[in-house]
Design a protein around this motif. Sequence first.
Motif, PDB file in Angstrom:
ATOM      1  N   MET A   1       0.848  -1.176   0.000  1.00 23.65           N
ATOM      2  CA  MET A   1       0.000   0.000   0.000  1.00 23.65           C
ATOM      3  C   MET A   1       0.893   1.239   0.000  1.00 23.65           C
ATOM      4  O   MET A   1       1.810   1.356   0.795  1.00 23.65           O
ATOM      5  CB  MET A   1      -0.894  -0.012   1.246  1.00 23.65           C
ATOM      6  N   GLU A   2       0.609   2.143  -0.894  1.00 27.69           N
ATOM      7  CA  GLU A   2       1.349   3.410  -0.956  1.00 27.69           C
ATOM      8  C   GLU A   2       0.609   4.451  -0.121  1.00 27.69           C
ATOM      9  O   GLU A   2      -0.612   4.549  -0.166  1.00 27.69           O
ATOM     10  CB  GLU A   2       1.448   3.876  -2.401  1.00 27.69           C
ATOM     11  N   LEU A   3       1.377   5.197   0.672  1.00 27.88           N
ATOM     12  CA  LEU A   3       0.794   6.265   1.486  1.00 27.88           C
ATOM     13  C   LEU A   3       1.313   7.611   1.015  1.00 27.88           C
ATOM     14  O   LEU A   3       2.499   7.766   0.762  1.00 27.88           O
ATOM     15  CB  LEU A   3       1.196   6.125   2.964  1.00 27.88           C
ATOM     16  N   SER A   4       0.434   8.576   0.939  1.00 30.92           N
ATOM     17  CA  SER A   4       0.840   9.955   0.721  1.00 30.92           C
ATOM     18  C   SER A   4       0.904  10.599   2.100  1.00 30.92           C
ATOM     19  O   SER A   4      -0.121  10.749   2.768  1.00 30.92           O
ATOM     20  CB  SER A   4      -0.186  10.669  -0.160  1.00 30.92           C
ATOM     21  N   ILE A   5       2.113  10.902   2.546  1.00 30.59           N
ATOM     22  CA  ILE A   5       2.321  11.463   3.879  1.00 30.59           C
ATOM     23  C   ILE A   5       2.662  12.935   3.735  1.00 30.59           C
ATOM     24  O   ILE A   5       3.588  13.302   3.015  1.00 30.59           O
ATOM     25  CB  ILE A   5       3.427  10.707   4.634  1.00 30.59           C
ATOM     26  N   ILE A   6       1.900  13.770   4.427  1.00 26.02           N
ATOM     27  CA  ILE A   6       2.049  15.223   4.329  1.00 26.02           C
ATOM     28  C   ILE A   6       2.586  15.783   5.638  1.00 26.02           C
ATOM     29  O   ILE A   6       2.091  15.444   6.720  1.00 26.02           O
ATOM     30  CB  ILE A   6       0.692  15.879   4.002  1.00 26.02           C
ATOM     31  N   HIS A   7       3.605  16.641   5.552  1.00 23.30           N
ATOM     32  CA  HIS A   7       4.149  17.318   6.733  1.00 23.30           C
ATOM     33  C   HIS A   7       3.355  18.592   6.968  1.00 23.30           C
ATOM     34  O   HIS A   7       3.194  19.406   6.062  1.00 23.30           O
ATOM     35  CB  HIS A   7       5.625  17.643   6.516  1.00 23.30           C
ATOM     36  N   ILE A  45      -8.452   1.824  10.556  1.00 29.01           N
ATOM     37  CA  ILE A  45      -7.333   1.625   9.613  1.00 29.01           C
ATOM     38  C   ILE A  45      -6.099   1.040  10.294  1.00 29.01           C
ATOM     39  O   ILE A  45      -5.025   1.000   9.698  1.00 29.01           O
ATOM     40  CB  ILE A  45      -6.992   2.935   8.865  1.00 29.01           C
ATOM     41  N   GLU A  46      -6.221   0.574  11.528  1.00 27.68           N
ATOM     42  CA  GLU A  46      -5.041   0.027  12.206  1.00 27.68           C
ATOM     43  C   GLU A  46      -4.682  -1.348  11.658  1.00 27.68           C
ATOM     44  O   GLU A  46      -5.446  -1.952  10.904  1.00 27.68           O
ATOM     45  CB  GLU A  46      -5.262  -0.022  13.714  1.00 27.68           C
ATOM     46  N   GLY A  47      -3.476  -1.795  12.016  1.00 33.14           N
ATOM     47  CA  GLY A  47      -3.011  -3.101  11.583  1.00 33.14           C
ATOM     48  C   GLY A  47      -2.410  -3.134  10.193  1.00 33.14           C
ATOM     49  O   GLY A  47      -2.193  -4.201   9.635  1.00 33.14           O
ATOM     50  N   ARG A  48      -2.110  -1.970   9.631  1.00 35.72           N
ATOM     51  CA  ARG A  48      -1.553  -1.892   8.271  1.00 35.72           C
ATOM     52  C   ARG A  48      -0.138  -1.320   8.254  1.00 35.72           C
ATOM     53  O   ARG A  48       0.390  -0.995   7.203  1.00 35.72           O
ATOM     54  CB  ARG A  48      -2.448  -1.031   7.385  1.00 35.72           C
ATOM     55  N   GLY A  49       0.469  -1.132   9.422  1.00 31.50           N
ATOM     56  CA  GLY A  49       1.821  -0.581   9.494  1.00 31.50           C
ATOM     57  C   GLY A  49       1.876   0.925   9.316  1.00 31.50           C
ATOM     58  O   GLY A  49       2.949   1.484   9.073  1.00 31.50           O
ATOM     59  N   ILE A  50       0.742   1.596   9.436  1.00 27.38           N
ATOM     60  CA  ILE A  50       0.679   3.039   9.196  1.00 27.38           C
ATOM     61  C   ILE A  50       1.475   3.811  10.241  1.00 27.38           C
ATOM     62  O   ILE A  50       2.226   4.736   9.904  1.00 27.38           O
ATOM     63  CB  ILE A  50      -0.784   3.516   9.130  1.00 27.38           C
ATOM     64  N   ALA A  51       1.358   3.466  11.509  1.00 24.89           N
ATOM     65  CA  ALA A  51       2.088   4.168  12.578  1.00 24.89           C
ATOM     66  C   ALA A  51       3.588   4.075  12.349  1.00 24.89           C
ATOM     67  O   ALA A  51       4.316   5.068  12.487  1.00 24.89           O
ATOM     68  CB  ALA A  51       1.711   3.606  13.940  1.00 24.89           C
ATOM     69  N   SER A  52       4.051   2.909  11.993  1.00 18.55           N
ATOM     70  CA  SER A  52       5.478   2.713  11.723  1.00 18.55           C
ATOM     71  C   SER A  52       5.950   3.573  10.562  1.00 18.55           C
ATOM     72  O   SER A  52       6.997   4.220  10.630  1.00 18.55           O
ATOM     73  CB  SER A  52       5.740   1.237  11.427  1.00 18.55           C
ATOM     74  N   ARG A  53       5.173   3.628   9.512  1.00 15.59           N
ATOM     75  CA  ARG A  53       5.562   4.400   8.338  1.00 15.59           C
ATOM     76  C   ARG A  53       5.523   5.899   8.601  1.00 15.59           C
ATOM     77  O   ARG A  53       6.388   6.641   8.112  1.00 15.59           O
ATOM     78  CB  ARG A  53       4.700   3.988   7.165  1.00 15.59           C
ATOM     79  N   HIS A  75       6.818  -0.974   2.128  1.00 16.29           N
ATOM     80  CA  HIS A  75       5.739  -1.915   2.410  1.00 16.29           C
ATOM     81  C   HIS A  75       5.370  -1.826   3.885  1.00 16.29           C
ATOM     82  O   HIS A  75       6.182  -1.474   4.723  1.00 16.29           O
ATOM     83  CB  HIS A  75       6.162  -3.340   2.054  1.00 16.29           C
ATOM     84  N   SER A  76       4.167  -2.210   4.190  1.00 13.16           N
ATOM     85  CA  SER A  76       3.657  -2.162   5.554  1.00 13.16           C
ATOM     86  C   SER A  76       4.514  -3.020   6.470  1.00 13.16           C
ATOM     87  O   SER A  76       4.871  -4.154   6.136  1.00 13.16           O
ATOM     88  CB  SER A  76       2.219  -2.668   5.569  1.00 13.16           C
ATOM     89  N   ALA A  77       4.864  -2.472   7.624  1.00 15.27           N
ATOM     90  CA  ALA A  77       5.647  -3.210   8.618  1.00 15.27           C
ATOM     91  C   ALA A  77       4.719  -4.093   9.423  1.00 15.27           C
ATOM     92  O   ALA A  77       3.585  -3.759   9.694  1.00 15.27           O
ATOM     93  CB  ALA A  77       6.368  -2.229   9.543  1.00 15.27           C
ATOM     94  N   SER A  78       5.210  -5.245   9.828  1.00 12.37           N
ATOM     95  CA  SER A  78       4.376  -6.118  10.649  1.00 12.37           C
ATOM     96  C   SER A  78       4.373  -5.635  12.076  1.00 12.37           C
ATOM     97  O   SER A  78       5.306  -5.011  12.546  1.00 12.37           O
ATOM     98  CB  SER A  78       4.889  -7.561  10.576  1.00 12.37           C
ATOM     99  N   ARG A  79       3.313  -5.926  12.763  1.00 16.19           N
ATOM    100  CA  ARG A  79       3.154  -5.466  14.144  1.00 16.19           C
ATOM    101  C   ARG A  79       3.596  -6.518  15.116  1.00 16.19           C
ATOM    102  O   ARG A  79       3.413  -7.645  15.055  1.00 16.19           O
ATOM    103  CB  ARG A  79       1.698  -5.119  14.421  1.00 16.19           C
TER     104      ARG A  79
END
Length: 79
Positions: A1-7, A45-53, A75-79
Amino acid sequence: MELSIIHRPETNRFETVVDGVTAYVEYRKEDDSIDILHTIVPPAIEGRGIASRLSKRLVRMPQYGCNAKKTDRNHSASR
């Protein structure tokens, strides 16, 4: 999954929107370091490695020694 992360420096946050839901990491700058205050990923939306990314994106900020990119393609990090 690709994330667009904005500062968002005005709120000291990095944010992403996934499935219409916002997740973010909030930080505080202290001299030449950063403190991660909160990483918020709503249950929908949890469980997809979003916090790590989000956290990895924060620590890659140019002023802390690494190049920053607008889009996280890891890629999404495992929890």
